[in-house]
Scaffold this motif. Structure first.
Motif, PDB file in Angstrom:
ATOM      1  N   GLY A 318      19.064  -9.657 -18.787  1.00  0.00           N
ATOM      2  CA  GLY A 318      19.051  -8.494 -17.924  1.00  0.00           C
ATOM      3  C   GLY A 318      20.439  -7.917 -17.812  1.00  0.00           C
ATOM      4  N   TYR A 319      20.604  -6.662 -18.173  1.00  0.00           N
ATOM      5  CA  TYR A 319      21.883  -5.962 -18.061  1.00  0.00           C
ATOM      6  C   TYR A 319      21.752  -4.927 -16.939  1.00  0.00           C
ATOM      7  CZ  TYR A 319      23.134  -7.760 -22.721  1.00  0.00           C
ATOM      8  OH  TYR A 319      23.412  -8.564 -23.801  1.00  0.00           O
ATOM      9  N   GLY A 320      22.584  -5.076 -15.915  1.00  0.00           N
ATOM     10  CA  GLY A 320      22.560  -4.114 -14.826  1.00  0.00           C
ATOM     11  C   GLY A 320      21.251  -4.112 -14.054  1.00  0.00           C
ATOM     12  N   ILE A 321      20.572  -5.254 -13.986  1.00  0.00           N
ATOM     13  CA  ILE A 321      19.289  -5.308 -13.287  1.00  0.00           C
ATOM     14  C   ILE A 321      19.494  -5.684 -11.823  1.00  0.00           C
ATOM     15  CG2 ILE A 321      17.990  -5.866 -15.369  1.00  0.00           C
ATOM     16  CD1 ILE A 321      17.910  -8.792 -14.338  1.00  0.00           C
ATOM     17  N   HIS A 322      18.465  -5.443 -11.026  1.00  0.00           N
ATOM     18  CA  HIS A 322      18.521  -5.819  -9.614  1.00  0.00           C
ATOM     19  C   HIS A 322      17.126  -6.184  -9.125  1.00  0.00           C
ATOM     20  CE1 HIS A 322      16.746  -1.946  -8.372  1.00  0.00           C
ATOM     21  NE2 HIS A 322      17.500  -1.405  -9.311  1.00  0.00           N
ATOM     22  N   ASP A 323      17.086  -6.984  -8.097  1.00  0.00           N
ATOM     23  CA  ASP A 323      15.842  -7.383  -7.429  1.00  0.00           C
ATOM     24  C   ASP A 323      14.859  -8.021  -8.404  1.00  0.00           C
ATOM     25  OD1 ASP A 323      16.284  -6.384  -4.617  1.00  0.00           O
ATOM     26  OD2 ASP A 323      16.628  -4.546  -5.746  1.00  0.00           O
ATOM     27  N   VAL A 324      15.292  -9.135  -8.976  1.00  0.00           N
ATOM     28  CA  VAL A 324      14.483  -9.866  -9.952  1.00  0.00           C
ATOM     29  C   VAL A 324      14.477 -11.340  -9.576  1.00  0.00           C
ATOM     30  CG1 VAL A 324      14.330 -10.613 -12.362  1.00  0.00           C
ATOM     31  CG2 VAL A 324      14.916  -8.238 -11.823  1.00  0.00           C
ATOM     32  N   VAL A 325      13.291 -11.958  -9.607  1.00  0.00           N
ATOM     33  CA  VAL A 325      13.141 -13.395  -9.453  1.00  0.00           C
ATOM     34  C   VAL A 325      12.645 -13.966 -10.776  1.00  0.00           C
ATOM     35  CG1 VAL A 325      11.931 -15.267  -8.277  1.00  0.00           C
ATOM     36  CG2 VAL A 325      12.642 -13.238  -6.993  1.00  0.00           C
ATOM     37  N   ILE A 326      13.298 -15.025 -11.240  1.00  0.00           N
ATOM     38  CA  ILE A 326      12.842 -15.808 -12.389  1.00  0.00           C
ATOM     39  C   ILE A 326      12.610 -17.211 -11.855  1.00  0.00           C
ATOM     40  CG2 ILE A 326      13.366 -16.565 -14.749  1.00  0.00           C
ATOM     41  CD1 ILE A 326      15.655 -14.359 -14.613  1.00  0.00           C
ATOM     42  N   ALA A 327      11.375 -17.681 -11.905  1.00  0.00           N
ATOM     43  CA  ALA A 327      11.091 -18.935 -11.198  1.00  0.00           C
ATOM     44  C   ALA A 327       9.952 -19.698 -11.845  1.00  0.00           C
ATOM     45  CB  ALA A 327      10.737 -18.639  -9.738  1.00  0.00           C
ATOM     46  N   GLU A 328       9.972 -21.018 -11.594  1.00  0.00           N
ATOM     47  CA  GLU A 328       8.856 -21.912 -11.885  1.00  0.00           C
ATOM     48  C   GLU A 328       8.497 -21.960 -13.371  1.00  0.00           C
ATOM     49  OE1 GLU A 328       7.827 -23.819  -9.534  1.00  0.00           O
ATOM     50  OE2 GLU A 328       8.810 -22.808  -7.859  1.00  0.00           O
ATOM     51  N   LEU A 329       9.492 -22.164 -14.214  1.00  0.00           N
ATOM     52  CA  LEU A 329       9.229 -22.254 -15.648  1.00  0.00           C
ATOM     53  C   LEU A 329      10.349 -23.018 -16.337  1.00  0.00           C
ATOM     54  CD1 LEU A 329      11.288 -19.937 -17.007  1.00  0.00           C
ATOM     55  CD2 LEU A 329       9.550 -18.411 -16.087  1.00  0.00           C
ATOM     56  N   THR A 330      10.092 -23.397 -17.579  1.00  0.00           N
ATOM     57  CA  THR A 330      11.090 -24.049 -18.432  1.00  0.00           C
ATOM     58  C   THR A 330      11.382 -23.157 -19.630  1.00  0.00           C
ATOM     59  OG1 THR A 330      10.657 -26.339 -17.833  1.00  0.00           O
ATOM     60  CG2 THR A 330      11.426 -25.955 -20.064  1.00  0.00           C
ATOM     61  N   ILE A 331      12.656 -23.056 -19.950  1.00  0.00           N
ATOM     62  CA  ILE A 331      13.095 -22.362 -21.162  1.00  0.00           C
ATOM     63  C   ILE A 331      13.617 -23.421 -22.124  1.00  0.00           C
ATOM     64  CG2 ILE A 331      14.766 -20.738 -22.126  1.00  0.00           C
ATOM     65  CD1 ILE A 331      14.687 -19.283 -19.413  1.00  0.00           C
ATOM     66  N   THR A 332      12.994 -23.511 -23.289  1.00  0.00           N
ATOM     67  CA  THR A 332      13.389 -24.498 -24.279  1.00  0.00           C
ATOM     68  C   THR A 332      13.314 -23.857 -25.654  1.00  0.00           C
ATOM     69  OG1 THR A 332      13.007 -26.761 -25.053  1.00  0.00           O
ATOM     70  CG2 THR A 332      11.054 -25.457 -24.507  1.00  0.00           C
ATOM     71  N   SER A 333      13.428 -24.647 -26.698  1.00  0.00           N
ATOM     72  CA  SER A 333      13.395 -24.092 -28.046  1.00  0.00           C
ATOM     73  C   SER A 333      12.731 -25.064 -29.000  1.00  0.00           C
ATOM     74  CB  SER A 333      14.814 -23.770 -28.530  1.00  0.00           C
ATOM     75  OG  SER A 333      15.518 -24.949 -28.888  1.00  0.00           O
ATOM     76  N   THR A 334      12.560 -24.598 -30.211  1.00  0.00           N
ATOM     77  CA  THR A 334      11.949 -25.440 -31.243  1.00  0.00           C
ATOM     78  C   THR A 334      12.943 -26.397 -31.871  1.00  0.00           C
ATOM     79  OG1 THR A 334      12.353 -23.688 -32.864  1.00  0.00           O
ATOM     80  CG2 THR A 334      10.184 -23.712 -31.798  1.00  0.00           C
ATOM     81  N   PHE A 335      14.204 -26.353 -31.457  1.00  0.00           N
ATOM     82  CA  PHE A 335      15.203 -27.288 -31.972  1.00  0.00           C
ATOM     83  C   PHE A 335      14.758 -28.725 -31.703  1.00  0.00           C
ATOM     84  CE2 PHE A 335      18.857 -30.043 -31.152  1.00  0.00           C
ATOM     85  CZ  PHE A 335      19.567 -29.896 -32.333  1.00  0.00           C
ATOM     86  N   ASP A 336      14.820 -29.573 -32.748  1.00  0.00           N
ATOM     87  CA  ASP A 336      14.346 -30.949 -32.578  1.00  0.00           C
ATOM     88  C   ASP A 336      15.418 -31.991 -32.869  1.00  0.00           C
ATOM     89  OD1 ASP A 336      14.518 -30.663 -35.282  1.00  0.00           O
ATOM     90  OD2 ASP A 336      12.422 -31.166 -35.718  1.00  0.00           O
ATOM     91  N   GLY A 337      16.676 -31.621 -32.686  1.00  0.00           N
ATOM     92  CA  GLY A 337      17.770 -32.593 -32.719  1.00  0.00           C
ATOM     93  C   GLY A 337      18.322 -32.839 -34.096  1.00  0.00           C
ATOM     94  N   PRO A 338      19.255 -33.795 -34.174  1.00  0.00           N
ATOM     95  CA  PRO A 338      19.758 -34.644 -33.074  1.00  0.00           C
ATOM     96  C   PRO A 338      20.783 -33.916 -32.212  1.00  0.00           C
ATOM     97  CG  PRO A 338      20.906 -35.177 -35.083  1.00  0.00           C
ATOM     98  CD  PRO A 338      19.873 -34.151 -35.466  1.00  0.00           C
TER      99      PRO A 338
END
Length: 653
Positions: A318-338
């Motif tokens: 978000g660039y220059g955003i206002h009045d936003v809630v980001i909640a109750e989630l996980t952000i992950t990726s397909t990266f599998d290590g190591p």
């Protein structure tokens, strides 16, 4: 508690004038005209919309935002398929000429055509084979094959980019469509567009969440959602894993939402594969007033397919955003290590560069944003980045498992950043009044859990729990951050400092001192290499009421360590039970500096009312001037209680 700001902090001053190609003839089809003087400002049309063929994350709207510090950029790799930027004037208008400013316009020439249309369907070429001067960062006038005092009729104007003398990149800082002008193709002076400071702004003098006069300040939270709830499944999302690209549906739901609405992600794994059509670095662009809510961090998963091949890749931004809630989630990726915990390994592991990226858009910072109960993991550089913004709260969230912790910015948990080299306390994009509270960090694969850098001030970092860490857990990065409050955090078992002010970088990096007046208090610091360290001339830090314990094994070596730390106050800290060999409760040592600068001894340090007992050793002063010991309890340590080196200037004992 008040602090006097150090030399160099100043009242707002007018912005610097950008270099102009005065006296140089414009080449190609550019008119020979100078920027307007203050009493000769030409009239220009308002732009109601802007689109582009693509971007590298420098977005099309940045070319018409009135801020010469931003730009639109896109690379042309095929001469037959050039990149383009189109502005919409909202209706057919008479356009006399254009004014265009280019990124790095004083170092290279840019090549372009200009096309015009009255309906967006039929296009005509108004200028073919245009070239910038290569000698100016300022607006350059661009004629459209007609006299600038008469112009032509158009609603849409399209910049078609053919790269520049150095590469295939097209980078436009600003573009304006001017009304016909009987005086010729006169353009604005771009420096006049720089947003000015609030002339009534007062600098801050006290740390933490306060106003300039010291009045307590409550971080503003987003306006509550009071509209519709949009379920992403209704826009084509499939919560089952590996069933296609859900990013399209998520973007569609956000586009359909109105301010006050909530976009809901029911339980499931949402595979994010594609990127925003206008921003190939980002899966999902957040919208002001629209909340993005999952069903719990343990059940709603956003899984990014971005890799290191996507420069500056972002899951949510978000660039220059206002009045936003980001909640109750996980952000992950397909990266599998190591995973790696080697701080000198600059290999990028994979995954997106950023999980959540909040920043300014032109002169406007993001504000009133809440990130709550969000887990971010398997990212390259920064899980949550807050840049030149204010009133952002991150609470109850969990950060872990960066895919790289090497130098150059990899493996940071939460970063709050101001503007490098400039204190913007009087501007709308000032970095301040951000709150990081109640979060947990698994530091095994984090270079820093929480980082503050550049001119950011009056933020509060409180009540966080950090376990382990590759380098300093809470790091004030030695780039002028000032008057921040670090309180009631628990940091355990870090391989470097629990809390660090000032940062060695050396060479091209050249980190330096933190700014004045940072306040470190009521933290519990267990078994870190140093509990608190201040270095490289970071001034007037107040370190008080911290509890430093359990440093029984290496790498624990000191409780509070001061190097070149002028004006530091160490007061009412309890340092006990740290029995690692060679450990000192409080230690003052010469600072060797960093790559030839910031060397020096501690000066004007007050050490008062501390309890230093039951450790391997008590207090050691290897160097310093104006050091005062007052009413401390330094006793019962296994080795030496108090050692003062010859030559150190110490009052009391």
């Amino acid at each position: 508690m008040n602090f006097t700001r150090r030399d160099g902090r100043r009242r707002p001053v007018p912005a610097r004038t950008l270099a102009a190609a005065v006296g140089l003839a414009m080449v190609g089809a550019l008119a020979t005209a100078l920027p307007a003087t203050a009493d000769q400002v030409p009239a220009h049309h308002e732009v109601v919309a802007v689109t582009a063929s693509g971007s590298d994350g420098n977005l099309p709207e940045s070319a018409v935002d009135g801020d010469p510090t931003t730009r639109w950029s896109a690379q042309s790799v095929d001469g037959a398929d050039p990149q383009w930027l189109t502005i919409d004037l909202g209706g057919v208008q008479q356009v006399g000429y254009l004014g265009i400013a280019w990124h790095q316009g004083d170092r290279r020439q840019s090549y372009f055509d200009i096309e015009v249309s009255t309906d967006g369907e039929v296009w005509e070429t108004a200028l073919a084979g245009g070239e910038s001067s290569g000698a100016s960062l300022n607006f350059e006038p661009v004629e459209l094959g007609v006299a600038p005092d008469t112009g032509l009729a158009a609603r849409y104007l399209r910049y078609v980019g053919h790269g520049n003398t150095a590469s295939g990149w097209n980078s436009v800082t600003e573009l304006r469509a001017y009304l016909p002008n009987p005086d010729g193709a006169i353009v604005d002076d771009l420096s006049d567009l720089l947003p000015g400071p609030d002339p009534d702004a007062e600098p801050w003098t006290a740390p933490g969440l306060v106003t300039p006069d010291g009045t307590p300040y409550a971080v503003a939270e987003p306006a509550p959602a009071n509209g519709a709830t949009l379920d992403v499944r209704d826009y084509g999302a499939d919560p089952a894993a590996d069933t296609g690209d859900d990013a399209v549906a998520l973007r569609a739901a956000l586009a359909a939402a109105a301010p006050g609405d909530t976009v809901l992600l029911p339980p499931g794994t949402y595979d994010l594969i594609s990127t925003d059509p206008a921003d190939p670095t980002t899966h999902v662009v957040l919208r002001s007033g629209v909340h993005l809510i999952g069903s719990g961090a343990d059940v709603t998963i956003l899984r990014s397919a971005l890799t290191e091949a996507t420069s500056a890749g972002k899951v949510l931004r978000g660039y220059g955003i206002h009045d936003v809630v980001i909640a109750e989630l996980t952000i992950t990726s397909t990266f599998d290590g190591p995973f790696s915990d080697d701080s000198k390994d600059n290999t990028i592991g994979g995954g997106p560069t950023y999980g959540i990226y909040l920043a300014h858009q032109g002169p406007d910072g993001s504000e009133r944003v809440l990130v709550e109960n969000v887990t971010v993991e398997r990212f390259q550089r920064i899980a949550i980045r807050i840049e030149r913004s204010r009133d952002v709260t991150v609470r109850g969230s969990h950060i872990a498992n960066a895919t790289s912790v090497g130098g150059g910015g990899a493996g940071y948990g939460i970063a709050i950043q101001g503007a490098p080299g400039e204190d913007r306390y009087a501007y709308d994009d000032d970095s301040r009044h951000n709150l990081i509270t109640g979060n947990t960090f698994d530091g095994r694969y984090l270079r820093h859990a929480i980082l503050l850098q550049y001119y950011t001030h009056n933020n509060l970092i409180t009540g966080n729990t950090i376990t382990g860490g590759v380098l300093d857990a809470i790091d004030l990065h030695g780039e002028d951050e000032y008057l921040n409050e670090i309180s009631r955090n628990t940091v355990t078992g870090g391989r470097a400092a629990g809390i660090a002010l000032g940062n060695t970088g050396g060479g091209a990096t050249q980190h330096d001192a933190s700014g004045p007046g940072n306040w470190v208090h009521h933290n519990t610091l267990r078994g870190n290499r140093e509990a608190v360290i201040v270095m490289l001339g970071s001034p007037t830090t107040l370190i008080e009421h911290n509890v430093i314990v359990a440093g029984q094994f290496a790498p624990a070596r000191s409780g509070i360590e001061l190097r070149n730390a002028p004006g530091t106050v160490v007061r009412a800290n309890t340092i006990t039970g740290n029995r690692a060999e060679g450990f000192w409760g409080i230690r003052l040592v010469p600072d060797p500096g960093d790559d030839g600068h910031a060397a020096g001894d501690p000066t004007d340090v007050l050490i008062e009312a501390n309890v230093v007992t039951g450790n391997a050793n008590g207090v050691r002063i290897d160097a310093g001037a104006g050091i005062e010991l007052r009413a401390n309890v330094i006793a019962g340590n296994r080795g030496e209680d108090l050692v003062i080196a010859d030559g150190a200037e110490v009052i009391g004992g």
